[in-house]
Design an enzyme around this catalytic site. Structure first.
Site, PDB file in Angstrom:
ATOM      1  N   GLU A   1       0.463  15.090 -63.182  1.00 32.56           N
ATOM      2  CA  GLU A   1       1.886  14.366 -62.996  1.00 32.56           C
ATOM      3  C   GLU A   1       2.708  15.595 -63.957  1.00 32.56           C
ATOM      4  OE1 GLU A   1       4.241  10.527 -64.376  1.00 32.56           O
ATOM      5  OE2 GLU A   1       2.202  10.745 -65.160  1.00 32.56           O
TER       6      GLU A   1
ATOM      7  N   LYS B   1       7.635   8.904 -57.641  1.00 31.46           N
ATOM      8  CA  LYS B   1       7.010   7.847 -58.429  1.00 31.46           C
ATOM      9  C   LYS B   1       7.631   6.581 -58.196  1.00 31.46           C
ATOM     10  CE  LYS B   1       5.040   7.214 -63.129  1.00 31.46           C
ATOM     11  NZ  LYS B   1       4.786   7.581 -64.332  1.00 31.46           N
TER      12      LYS B   1
ATOM     13  N   CYS C   1       0.768   8.272 -61.374  1.00 30.82           N
ATOM     14  CA  CYS C   1       0.187   7.593 -62.683  1.00 30.82           C
ATOM     15  C   CYS C   1       0.460   6.178 -62.486  1.00 30.82           C
ATOM     16  CB  CYS C   1       1.229   8.032 -64.000  1.00 30.82           C
ATOM     17  SG  CYS C   1       0.414   7.904 -65.440  1.00 30.82           S
TER      18      CYS C   1
END
Length: 562
Positions: free
Chosen positions: A41, A112, A148
Protein backbone atom coordinates in the site's frame (compact mmCIF):
# COMPACT_ATOMS: atom_id res chain seq x y z
CA UNK A 1 1.58 -17.92 -13.76
CA UNK A 2 4.33 -17.04 -11.30
CA UNK A 3 3.23 -14.43 -8.75
CA UNK A 4 5.68 -12.54 -6.54
CA UNK A 5 4.65 -10.94 -3.26
CA UNK A 6 7.30 -8.41 -2.29
CA UNK A 7 7.63 -6.14 0.73
CA UNK A 8 9.65 -2.96 0.31
CA UNK A 9 10.93 -0.38 2.79
CA UNK A 10 10.05 3.04 1.33
CA UNK A 11 10.86 6.44 2.82
CA UNK A 12 7.93 8.80 3.28
CA UNK A 13 8.08 11.58 0.70
CA UNK A 14 11.08 10.18 -1.18
CA UNK A 15 9.14 9.69 -4.39
CA UNK A 16 12.26 9.33 -6.51
CA UNK A 17 13.96 6.87 -4.16
CA UNK A 18 10.79 4.83 -3.67
CA UNK A 19 10.21 4.66 -7.42
CA UNK A 20 13.78 3.42 -7.84
CA UNK A 21 13.05 0.60 -5.37
CA UNK A 22 9.86 -0.26 -7.25
CA UNK A 23 11.55 -0.32 -10.65
CA UNK A 24 14.42 -2.44 -9.31
CA UNK A 25 11.88 -4.95 -7.99
CA UNK A 26 10.05 -4.89 -11.31
CA UNK A 27 13.27 -5.40 -13.28
CA UNK A 28 14.22 -8.43 -11.17
CA UNK A 29 10.71 -9.84 -11.50
CA UNK A 30 10.97 -9.50 -15.30
CA UNK A 31 14.29 -11.37 -15.29
CA UNK A 32 12.76 -14.12 -13.12
CA UNK A 33 9.80 -14.56 -15.52
CA UNK A 34 7.30 -13.43 -12.90
CA UNK A 35 3.83 -12.83 -14.29
CA UNK A 36 2.55 -10.52 -11.53
CA UNK A 37 4.50 -8.48 -8.98
CA UNK A 38 2.50 -7.33 -5.94
CA UNK A 39 3.83 -4.42 -3.86
CA UNK A 40 2.50 -2.78 -0.65
CA UNK A 41 0.00 0.00 0.00
CA UNK A 42 1.18 3.53 -0.89
CA UNK A 43 4.64 2.24 -1.71
CA UNK A 44 5.20 5.28 -3.94
CA UNK A 45 4.69 7.78 -1.10
CA UNK A 46 5.41 5.68 1.95
CA UNK A 47 2.71 5.26 4.60
CA UNK A 48 1.53 7.23 6.50
CA UNK A 49 2.32 10.34 4.43
CA UNK A 50 0.07 12.43 6.70
CA UNK A 51 -0.31 16.11 5.74
CA UNK A 52 2.16 15.83 2.88
CA UNK A 53 -0.97 14.65 1.09
CA UNK A 54 -2.52 18.09 1.48
CA UNK A 55 0.25 19.63 -0.61
CA UNK A 56 -0.81 20.11 -4.26
CA UNK A 57 2.72 19.80 -5.64
CA UNK A 58 3.30 16.59 -3.66
CA UNK A 59 0.15 15.02 -5.06
CA UNK A 60 0.98 16.10 -8.61
CA UNK A 61 4.46 14.61 -8.28
CA UNK A 62 2.93 11.32 -7.06
CA UNK A 63 0.71 11.17 -10.12
CA UNK A 64 3.75 11.78 -12.32
CA UNK A 65 5.70 8.96 -10.69
CA UNK A 66 2.69 6.66 -11.07
CA UNK A 67 2.95 7.26 -14.80
CA UNK A 68 6.68 6.52 -14.82
CA UNK A 69 6.15 3.19 -13.06
CA UNK A 70 3.34 2.23 -15.44
CA UNK A 71 5.48 3.10 -18.46
CA UNK A 72 8.28 0.78 -17.27
CA UNK A 73 6.05 -2.29 -17.06
CA UNK A 74 6.60 -4.98 -19.69
CA UNK A 75 5.77 -8.68 -19.66
CA UNK A 76 5.48 -8.73 -15.88
CA UNK A 77 2.33 -7.04 -14.60
CA UNK A 78 2.78 -4.86 -11.53
CA UNK A 79 0.23 -4.05 -8.81
CA UNK A 80 1.43 -1.21 -6.60
CA UNK A 81 -0.02 1.16 -4.02
CA UNK A 82 -0.21 4.91 -4.55
CA UNK A 83 -2.69 7.76 -4.66
CA UNK A 84 -4.85 8.81 -7.61
CA UNK A 85 -6.92 12.00 -7.96
CA UNK A 86 -10.62 12.10 -7.18
CA UNK A 87 -11.96 13.49 -10.44
CA UNK A 88 -15.63 13.12 -9.55
CA UNK A 89 -15.84 16.63 -8.10
CA UNK A 90 -17.20 16.44 -4.52
CA UNK A 91 -15.38 14.76 -1.65
CA UNK A 92 -11.76 14.49 -0.69
CA UNK A 93 -9.08 15.18 -3.27
CA UNK A 94 -7.68 11.67 -3.73
CA UNK A 95 -8.09 7.93 -3.36
CA UNK A 96 -5.78 5.46 -1.68
CA UNK A 97 -5.38 3.09 -4.59
CA UNK A 98 -3.83 -0.01 -6.11
CA UNK A 99 -2.74 0.41 -9.73
CA UNK A 100 -2.39 -2.57 -12.08
CA UNK A 101 -0.12 -2.09 -15.12
CA UNK A 102 1.41 -4.19 -17.91
CA UNK A 103 3.10 -3.49 -21.25
CA UNK A 104 3.39 0.18 -20.33
CA UNK A 105 -0.36 0.61 -19.86
CA UNK A 106 -2.66 0.94 -16.87
CA UNK A 107 -5.00 -2.07 -16.81
CA UNK A 108 -7.11 -0.96 -13.88
CA UNK A 109 -7.34 0.64 -10.47
CA UNK A 110 -8.86 -0.48 -7.17
CA UNK A 111 -9.48 2.05 -4.40
CA UNK A 112 -9.59 1.58 -0.64
CA UNK A 113 -13.08 1.20 0.80
CA UNK A 114 -12.69 1.00 4.57
CA UNK A 115 -10.84 4.08 5.83
CA UNK A 116 -9.70 3.74 9.45
CA UNK A 117 -9.57 6.71 11.80
CA UNK A 118 -8.54 4.92 14.99
CA UNK A 119 -5.19 4.54 16.74
CA UNK A 120 -2.44 5.93 14.45
CA UNK A 121 -4.66 5.86 11.37
CA UNK A 122 -6.31 8.92 9.83
CA UNK A 123 -7.27 7.78 6.33
CA UNK A 124 -10.62 9.52 6.20
CA UNK A 125 -8.83 12.83 6.75
CA UNK A 126 -7.32 12.54 3.28
CA UNK A 127 -9.01 9.91 1.14
CA UNK A 128 -12.38 9.49 -0.51
CA UNK A 129 -13.79 6.01 0.16
CA UNK A 130 -14.48 3.59 -2.65
CA UNK A 131 -18.08 2.66 -3.49
CA UNK A 132 -17.55 0.92 -6.83
CA UNK A 133 -16.49 -2.71 -6.61
CA UNK A 134 -15.04 -4.49 -9.61
CA UNK A 135 -12.37 -7.08 -10.28
CA UNK A 136 -9.20 -6.25 -12.18
CA UNK A 137 -8.67 -8.42 -15.26
CA UNK A 138 -5.15 -9.74 -15.82
CA UNK A 139 -5.08 -11.86 -18.96
CA UNK A 140 -8.40 -13.42 -17.99
CA UNK A 141 -7.55 -13.89 -14.30
CA UNK A 142 -10.00 -11.96 -12.14
CA UNK A 143 -8.17 -10.23 -9.30
CA UNK A 144 -10.13 -9.09 -6.26
CA UNK A 145 -7.89 -6.29 -5.00
CA UNK A 146 -8.31 -4.86 -1.50
CA UNK A 147 -6.20 -2.39 0.48
CA UNK A 148 -5.15 -2.87 4.11
CA UNK A 149 -8.23 -2.22 6.31
CA UNK A 150 -10.49 -3.68 3.62
CA UNK A 151 -9.31 -7.17 4.52
CA UNK A 152 -9.46 -6.63 8.30
CA UNK A 153 -13.25 -6.44 8.10
CA UNK A 154 -14.32 -6.64 11.78
CA UNK A 155 -11.33 -8.81 12.74
CA UNK A 156 -8.93 -6.24 14.24
CA UNK A 157 -6.95 -6.70 17.45
CA UNK A 158 -9.12 -4.01 19.03
CA UNK A 159 -12.41 -3.49 17.21
CA UNK A 160 -12.84 0.29 17.20
CA UNK A 161 -15.04 0.28 14.07
CA UNK A 162 -17.72 -2.20 13.07
CA UNK A 163 -18.16 -2.25 9.32
CA UNK A 164 -21.25 -3.26 7.35
CA UNK A 165 -19.30 -3.69 4.09
CA UNK A 166 -17.02 -6.69 3.49
CA UNK A 167 -14.98 -5.83 0.37
CA UNK A 168 -13.49 -9.30 -0.05
CA UNK A 169 -16.89 -10.99 0.01
CA UNK A 170 -18.30 -8.48 -2.48
CA UNK A 171 -15.37 -9.07 -4.83
CA UNK A 172 -15.97 -12.83 -4.61
CA UNK A 173 -19.56 -12.16 -5.67
CA UNK A 174 -18.21 -10.06 -8.56
CA UNK A 175 -16.25 -13.04 -9.84
CA UNK A 176 -12.85 -12.75 -8.15
CA UNK A 177 -10.71 -15.87 -8.46
CA UNK A 178 -8.05 -14.66 -6.07
CA UNK A 179 -8.07 -12.01 -3.32
CA UNK A 180 -5.08 -9.68 -3.08
CA UNK A 181 -4.46 -7.30 -0.22
CA UNK A 182 -1.76 -4.61 -0.32
CA UNK A 183 -1.08 -3.21 3.12
CA UNK A 184 0.79 -0.85 5.37
CA UNK A 185 -0.21 -2.57 8.59
CA UNK A 186 1.92 -1.64 11.62
CA UNK A 187 3.62 -4.12 13.89
CA UNK A 188 2.29 -4.92 17.33
CA UNK A 189 3.46 -7.75 19.53
CA UNK A 190 0.34 -9.83 18.78
CA UNK A 191 -0.32 -8.72 15.17
CA UNK A 192 1.33 -11.77 13.54
CA UNK A 193 -1.15 -14.28 14.98
CA UNK A 194 -4.13 -12.00 14.36
CA UNK A 195 -3.02 -11.30 10.79
CA UNK A 196 -2.58 -14.97 9.89
CA UNK A 197 -5.86 -15.95 11.55
CA UNK A 198 -7.72 -13.20 9.69
CA UNK A 199 -6.32 -14.18 6.29
CA UNK A 200 -7.01 -17.87 6.85
CA UNK A 201 -10.56 -17.07 7.96
CA UNK A 202 -11.17 -15.20 4.72
CA UNK A 203 -9.72 -18.02 2.64
CA UNK A 204 -11.86 -20.55 4.48
CA UNK A 205 -15.09 -18.56 4.18
CA UNK A 206 -14.61 -17.51 0.55
CA UNK A 207 -12.85 -20.60 -0.74
CA UNK A 208 -10.31 -18.35 -2.45
CA UNK A 209 -6.54 -17.94 -2.11
CA UNK A 210 -5.28 -14.80 -0.36
CA UNK A 211 -2.13 -12.91 -1.35
CA UNK A 212 -0.94 -10.34 1.20
CA UNK A 213 1.85 -7.78 0.67
CA UNK A 214 2.72 -5.55 3.61
CA UNK A 215 5.12 -2.64 4.04
CA UNK A 216 8.29 -3.25 6.03
CA UNK A 217 10.53 -0.81 7.90
CA UNK A 218 9.74 2.13 10.17
CA UNK A 219 8.53 5.70 9.85
CA UNK A 220 9.23 7.81 12.95
CA UNK A 221 7.49 5.82 15.72
CA UNK A 222 5.48 3.38 13.56
CA UNK A 223 7.12 0.04 12.76
CA UNK A 224 6.10 -2.33 9.98
CA UNK A 225 7.14 -5.98 10.18
CA UNK A 226 6.25 -7.01 6.63
CA UNK A 227 5.07 -10.56 7.39
CA UNK A 228 3.68 -10.85 3.86
CA UNK A 229 2.23 -14.25 2.99
CA UNK A 230 0.25 -16.43 0.63
CA UNK A 231 -2.71 -18.46 1.85
CA UNK A 232 -4.23 -21.15 -0.35
CA UNK A 233 -7.93 -21.59 -0.99
CA UNK A 234 -7.87 -24.37 1.61
CA UNK A 235 -6.69 -21.81 4.21
CA UNK A 236 -3.12 -23.08 4.40
CA UNK A 237 -0.19 -20.66 4.63
CA UNK A 238 2.04 -21.90 1.82
CA UNK A 239 4.64 -19.12 1.68
CA UNK A 240 5.77 -16.13 3.72
CA UNK A 241 8.46 -13.46 3.57
CA UNK A 242 11.27 -12.82 6.01
CA UNK A 243 9.93 -10.52 8.76
CA UNK A 244 11.44 -7.09 9.53
CA UNK A 245 13.38 -6.85 6.27
CA UNK A 246 12.72 -6.29 2.57
CA UNK A 247 12.10 -9.66 0.94
CA UNK A 248 9.83 -11.49 -1.45
CA UNK A 249 8.19 -14.84 -1.94
CA UNK A 250 6.84 -16.50 -5.09
CA UNK A 251 3.79 -18.70 -5.59
CA UNK A 252 2.34 -20.30 -8.70
CA UNK A 253 -1.23 -19.75 -9.87
CA UNK A 254 -2.72 -22.96 -11.25
CA UNK A 255 -5.66 -22.16 -13.52
CA UNK A 256 -6.80 -25.80 -13.62
CA UNK A 257 -7.48 -25.96 -9.90
CA UNK A 258 -8.05 -22.19 -9.42
CA UNK A 259 -5.61 -22.06 -6.53
CA UNK A 260 -2.00 -21.23 -5.69
CA UNK A 261 0.83 -23.63 -5.04
CA UNK A 262 4.32 -23.28 -3.54
CA UNK A 263 7.20 -22.84 -5.94
CA UNK A 264 9.54 -25.84 -6.13
CA UNK A 265 12.88 -25.23 -4.47
CA UNK A 266 11.78 -22.10 -2.58
CA UNK A 267 12.51 -21.85 1.12
CA UNK A 268 9.32 -22.55 3.04
CA UNK A 269 10.75 -22.62 6.56
CA UNK A 270 10.62 -18.89 7.33
CA UNK A 271 9.76 -18.60 11.03
CA UNK A 272 8.33 -15.46 12.58
CA UNK A 273 9.94 -14.68 15.96
CA UNK A 274 8.01 -16.76 18.46
CA UNK A 275 8.77 -15.21 21.85
CA UNK A 276 7.58 -11.77 22.91
CA UNK A 277 11.06 -10.47 23.80
CA UNK A 278 12.52 -11.62 20.48
CA UNK A 279 9.75 -9.88 18.52
CA UNK A 280 10.12 -6.67 20.48
CA UNK A 281 13.90 -6.82 20.08
CA UNK A 282 13.62 -7.07 16.28
CA UNK A 283 10.96 -4.36 16.13
CA UNK A 284 13.00 -1.89 18.20
CA UNK A 285 16.10 -2.51 16.12
CA UNK A 286 14.06 -1.83 12.98
CA UNK A 287 12.67 1.38 14.45
CA UNK A 288 16.01 2.76 15.61
CA UNK A 289 17.91 1.76 12.47
CA UNK A 290 15.36 3.27 10.09
CA UNK A 291 15.01 6.48 12.09
CA UNK A 292 18.73 7.15 11.79
CA UNK A 293 19.15 5.92 8.21
CA UNK A 294 16.08 7.67 6.82
CA UNK A 295 16.71 11.01 8.54
CA UNK A 296 20.50 10.89 8.09
CA UNK A 297 20.67 12.90 11.30
CA UNK A 298 23.64 11.10 12.85
CA UNK A 299 25.61 7.87 12.79
CA UNK A 300 26.26 7.79 16.52
CA UNK A 301 23.94 7.71 19.52
CA UNK A 302 24.54 8.78 23.09
CA UNK A 303 22.76 7.76 26.28
CA UNK A 304 23.09 8.06 30.00
CA UNK A 305 24.12 4.74 31.57
CA UNK A 306 22.96 4.74 35.19
CA UNK A 307 23.58 1.15 36.21
CA UNK A 308 19.84 0.52 36.12
CA UNK A 309 18.03 -1.96 33.92
CA UNK A 310 16.36 0.53 31.55
CA UNK A 311 19.50 2.28 30.40
CA UNK A 312 21.26 -1.08 30.25
CA UNK A 313 18.66 -2.39 27.81
CA UNK A 314 18.78 0.77 25.69
CA UNK A 315 22.56 0.46 25.51
CA UNK A 316 22.33 -3.18 24.40
CA UNK A 317 19.69 -2.37 21.77
CA UNK A 318 21.77 0.50 20.41
CA UNK A 319 24.93 -1.59 20.25
CA UNK A 320 23.16 -4.49 18.55
CA UNK A 321 21.49 -2.16 16.02
CA UNK A 322 24.32 0.23 15.18
CA UNK A 323 27.44 -1.54 16.36
CA UNK A 324 29.29 -0.71 19.61
CA UNK A 325 31.59 1.80 17.91
CA UNK A 326 28.53 3.99 17.19
CA UNK A 327 27.31 4.08 20.80
CA UNK A 328 28.55 6.56 23.39
CA UNK A 329 27.57 5.92 27.01
CA UNK A 330 27.98 8.38 29.87
CA UNK A 331 27.72 7.57 33.55
CA UNK A 332 27.05 10.62 35.75
CA UNK A 333 27.34 9.70 39.41
CA UNK A 334 26.14 11.96 42.17
CA UNK A 335 25.93 11.90 45.95
CA UNK A 336 23.28 9.17 45.97
CA UNK A 337 24.69 6.95 43.26
CA UNK A 338 25.77 3.58 44.61
CA UNK A 339 29.21 2.22 43.87
CA UNK A 340 27.52 -0.89 42.54
CA UNK A 341 25.67 1.08 39.88
CA UNK A 342 28.89 2.66 38.64
CA UNK A 343 30.65 -0.71 38.57
CA UNK A 344 27.71 -2.33 36.76
CA UNK A 345 27.78 0.40 34.11
CA UNK A 346 31.52 -0.13 33.57
CA UNK A 347 31.05 -3.89 33.30
CA UNK A 348 28.16 -3.66 30.83
CA UNK A 349 30.01 -1.20 28.59
CA UNK A 350 33.07 -3.46 28.58
CA UNK A 351 30.96 -6.52 27.75
CA UNK A 352 29.40 -4.70 24.79
CA UNK A 353 32.57 -2.97 23.62
CA UNK A 354 30.89 0.43 24.07
CA UNK A 355 32.89 3.51 25.02
CA UNK A 356 31.99 4.79 28.49
CA UNK A 357 32.70 8.25 29.89
CA UNK A 358 32.24 9.40 33.47
CA UNK A 359 31.17 12.94 34.35
CA UNK A 360 30.29 13.61 37.98
CA UNK A 361 27.35 15.92 38.75
CA UNK A 362 28.00 16.70 42.40
CA UNK A 363 29.91 19.95 41.91
CA UNK A 364 27.25 21.32 39.56
CA UNK A 365 24.48 20.20 41.92
CA UNK A 366 26.17 21.88 44.90
CA UNK A 367 26.57 25.13 42.96
CA UNK A 368 22.93 25.15 41.95
CA UNK A 369 21.83 24.34 45.50
CA UNK A 370 23.93 27.24 46.73
CA UNK A 371 22.33 29.58 44.18
CA UNK A 372 18.85 28.40 45.17
CA UNK A 373 19.47 28.35 48.93
CA UNK A 374 17.88 31.80 49.56
CA UNK A 375 14.67 30.46 48.06
CA UNK A 376 14.84 26.87 49.37
CA UNK A 377 15.87 27.79 52.94
CA UNK A 378 13.53 26.28 55.49
CA UNK A 379 12.13 23.73 53.06
CA UNK A 380 13.04 20.05 53.27
CA UNK A 381 14.88 18.14 50.56
CA UNK A 382 12.20 16.85 48.16
CA UNK A 383 11.32 16.29 44.53
CA UNK A 384 12.79 19.67 43.54
CA UNK A 385 16.30 18.56 44.49
CA UNK A 386 15.70 15.09 43.06
CA UNK A 387 14.67 16.47 39.69
CA UNK A 388 17.52 18.95 39.71
CA UNK A 389 19.97 16.04 39.60
CA UNK A 390 18.12 14.47 36.69
CA UNK A 391 18.07 17.79 34.81
CA UNK A 392 21.82 18.26 35.29
CA UNK A 393 22.34 14.85 33.72
CA UNK A 394 19.94 15.69 30.90
CA UNK A 395 21.77 18.96 30.24
CA UNK A 396 25.14 17.20 30.10
CA UNK A 397 23.84 14.67 27.60
CA UNK A 398 22.27 17.35 25.44
CA UNK A 399 25.50 19.37 25.49
CA UNK A 400 27.51 16.37 24.32
CA UNK A 401 24.92 15.55 21.67
CA UNK A 402 25.01 19.12 20.35
CA UNK A 403 28.79 19.41 20.39
CA UNK A 404 29.52 16.11 18.65
CA UNK A 405 26.32 15.63 16.64
CA UNK A 406 25.25 12.57 18.62
CA UNK A 407 21.66 11.34 18.61
CA UNK A 408 20.37 11.23 22.19
CA UNK A 409 18.30 8.21 23.20
CA UNK A 410 15.77 8.56 26.01
CA UNK A 411 15.81 5.56 28.34
CA UNK A 412 12.37 5.65 29.98
CA UNK A 413 9.96 2.71 29.90
CA UNK A 414 6.17 2.67 29.51
CA UNK A 415 5.48 2.17 33.21
CA UNK A 416 7.47 5.29 34.10
CA UNK A 417 5.99 7.39 31.30
CA UNK A 418 2.52 6.25 32.30
CA UNK A 419 2.68 7.41 35.91
CA UNK A 420 5.04 10.34 35.39
CA UNK A 421 7.99 8.67 37.14
CA UNK A 422 10.32 10.56 34.81
CA UNK A 423 11.68 14.10 34.77
CA UNK A 424 10.84 16.57 32.05
CA UNK A 425 14.03 18.18 30.68
CA UNK A 426 15.97 15.53 32.60
CA UNK A 427 15.92 11.79 31.94
CA UNK A 428 13.10 12.37 29.41
CA UNK A 429 15.55 14.28 27.21
CA UNK A 430 16.15 12.61 23.89
CA UNK A 431 15.19 12.42 20.23
CA UNK A 432 13.67 8.92 20.38
CA UNK A 433 12.36 6.74 23.20
CA UNK A 434 13.08 3.22 22.00
CA UNK A 435 11.73 1.32 25.05
CA UNK A 436 8.93 3.77 25.85
CA UNK A 437 6.31 1.17 24.88
CA UNK A 438 7.79 -1.61 27.01
CA UNK A 439 6.41 -1.99 30.51
CA UNK A 440 9.00 -2.43 33.26
CA UNK A 441 8.21 -6.13 33.55
CA UNK A 442 8.81 -6.45 29.78
CA UNK A 443 12.15 -4.71 30.19
CA UNK A 444 13.16 -7.36 32.73
CA UNK A 445 11.85 -10.08 30.42
CA UNK A 446 13.88 -8.85 27.45
CA UNK A 447 17.08 -8.52 29.49
CA UNK A 448 16.68 -12.07 30.77
CA UNK A 449 15.99 -13.31 27.21
CA UNK A 450 19.08 -11.53 25.90
CA UNK A 451 21.40 -13.20 28.39
CA UNK A 452 19.73 -16.60 28.21
CA UNK A 453 18.86 -17.01 24.51
CA UNK A 454 20.44 -14.27 22.38
CA UNK A 455 23.92 -14.05 23.89
CA UNK A 456 23.75 -17.33 25.81
CA UNK A 457 26.03 -15.80 28.39
CA UNK A 458 25.93 -12.95 30.90
CA UNK A 459 26.37 -9.72 28.96
CA UNK A 460 23.97 -7.69 31.08
CA UNK A 461 25.39 -8.07 34.59
CA UNK A 462 23.15 -10.15 36.83
CA UNK A 463 23.35 -7.43 39.46
CA UNK A 464 21.54 -5.02 37.14
CA UNK A 465 18.68 -7.48 36.68
CA UNK A 466 18.45 -8.53 40.32
CA UNK A 467 18.80 -5.19 42.12
CA UNK A 468 15.71 -3.34 43.35
CA UNK A 469 14.96 -0.55 40.87
CA UNK A 470 15.87 2.92 42.10
CA UNK A 471 16.27 6.39 40.64
CA UNK A 472 19.07 7.00 43.21
CA UNK A 473 18.10 10.64 43.73
CA UNK A 474 17.85 10.47 47.54
CA UNK A 475 19.27 8.20 50.26
CA UNK A 476 18.16 4.54 50.08
CA UNK A 477 15.53 5.33 47.45
CA UNK A 478 13.53 2.55 45.80
CA UNK A 479 10.84 2.78 43.12
CA UNK A 480 8.52 0.82 45.42
CA UNK A 481 8.60 3.77 47.87
CA UNK A 482 6.38 5.70 45.46
CA UNK A 483 4.80 3.04 43.26
CA UNK A 484 3.20 -0.40 43.59
CA UNK A 485 5.40 -3.37 42.73
CA UNK A 486 5.85 -3.44 38.98
CA UNK A 487 3.96 -6.69 38.38
CA UNK A 488 0.91 -5.08 39.99
CA UNK A 489 1.45 -1.66 38.43
CA UNK A 490 1.95 -3.03 34.91
CA UNK A 491 -1.20 -5.15 35.06
CA UNK A 492 -3.26 -2.14 36.11
CA UNK A 493 -1.66 0.01 33.43
CA UNK A 494 -2.25 -2.61 30.73
CA UNK A 495 -5.92 -2.88 31.61
CA UNK A 496 -6.34 0.89 31.71
CA UNK A 497 -4.30 1.82 28.63
CA UNK A 498 -4.46 -1.12 26.19
CA UNK A 499 -7.78 -2.67 27.23
CA UNK A 500 -9.25 0.74 28.12
CA UNK A 501 -11.08 -0.65 31.12
CA UNK A 502 -12.69 1.71 33.61
CA UNK A 503 -11.52 1.87 37.25
CA UNK A 504 -14.45 -0.17 38.56
CA UNK A 505 -13.74 -3.07 36.25
CA UNK A 506 -10.05 -3.06 37.14
CA UNK A 507 -10.88 -3.05 40.85
CA UNK A 508 -13.28 -5.97 40.32
CA UNK A 509 -10.28 -7.90 38.98
CA UNK A 510 -8.91 -8.08 42.51
CA UNK A 511 -6.80 -4.93 42.76
CA UNK A 512 -7.16 -2.65 45.82
CA UNK A 513 -9.33 0.38 45.02
CA UNK A 514 -6.89 2.88 46.52
CA UNK A 515 -4.02 1.57 44.37
CA UNK A 516 -6.09 1.52 41.18
CA UNK A 517 -7.39 5.04 41.77
CA UNK A 518 -3.90 6.34 42.56
CA UNK A 519 -2.40 4.77 39.43
CA UNK A 520 -5.12 6.06 37.12
CA UNK A 521 -4.91 9.51 38.62
CA UNK A 522 -1.15 9.53 38.03
CA UNK A 523 -1.64 8.43 34.41
CA UNK A 524 -4.13 11.22 33.75
CA UNK A 525 -2.24 13.95 35.59
CA UNK A 526 0.98 13.22 33.71
CA UNK A 527 -0.42 13.50 30.20
CA UNK A 528 1.31 16.90 29.94
CA UNK A 529 4.69 15.19 30.27
CA UNK A 530 3.95 12.73 27.50
CA UNK A 531 2.93 15.57 25.19
CA UNK A 532 6.51 16.80 25.53
CA UNK A 533 8.22 13.42 25.35
CA UNK A 534 10.38 12.16 22.51
CA UNK A 535 8.58 9.98 19.95
CA UNK A 536 8.03 6.51 21.39
CA UNK A 537 8.49 3.46 19.16
CA UNK A 538 5.08 1.81 18.92
CA UNK A 539 5.11 -1.85 19.94
CA UNK A 540 1.62 -2.45 21.32
CA UNK A 541 -1.97 -1.98 20.24
CA UNK A 542 -2.13 1.23 22.30
CA UNK A 543 1.08 3.16 22.82
CA UNK A 544 1.64 6.71 23.99
CA UNK A 545 1.87 9.09 21.05
CA UNK A 546 -0.26 9.76 18.01
CA UNK A 547 -2.40 6.67 18.62
CA UNK A 548 -3.58 7.77 22.09
CA UNK A 549 -5.21 11.17 22.01
CA UNK A 550 -6.02 11.94 25.61
CA UNK A 551 -6.93 15.42 26.80
CA UNK A 552 -4.49 17.05 29.20
CA UNK A 553 -7.19 19.12 30.88
CA UNK A 554 -10.11 16.85 31.81
CA UNK A 555 -11.97 15.64 34.89
CA UNK A 556 -13.68 12.48 33.69
CA UNK A 557 -11.58 9.61 34.99
CA UNK A 558 -10.70 11.15 38.32
CA UNK A 559 -14.37 11.55 39.21
CA UNK A 560 -15.69 8.38 37.55
CA UNK A 561 -15.20 5.10 39.39
CA UNK A 562 -17.82 3.05 37.57
Amino acid sequence: MLIRIEQLNPIIGDLSGNTKLILQALEKAELDNVGLLILPEMVVTGYPAQDLLENDSFRDACYDYNGRIISHSKNCAILFGSIIPNESGPGRKMYNSAILAKYGKQLGVACKTLLPTYDVFDDLRYFEPNHDFKCLDLDGLQLGVTICEDIWYNQNEVQYHTYSVDPARILKQKGAQIIINISASPYTKSKHENREKMLRNHARKLGLPMLYSNQVGAHTEIIFDGDSMAVSGSAEVIARTEPFQPSFVDVSWNQNICDIRPVTGQKLSVVYPQSGPERQFEAIRTGLRDYLEKTGISEKVILGLSGGIDSALVCVLAAETLGPDNVVAVTMPGEFSSQGSIEDSVKLAANLGVGLHQIGIQQTFDELENSLSPFFEGHPFDVAEENLQSRIRGTILMALANKFNYFLLATGNKSEYAVGYATLYGDMNGALAIIGDLYKTEVYGMCEWLNRDYYQKEIIPAAIIKKAPSAELRPDQKDSDSLPEYDVLDNILYRYIELQENPGRIISGGYPAEIVEKVIRLVDLNEFKRYQAAPILKLSSKSFGSGRRWPIVQRWTSNNKK
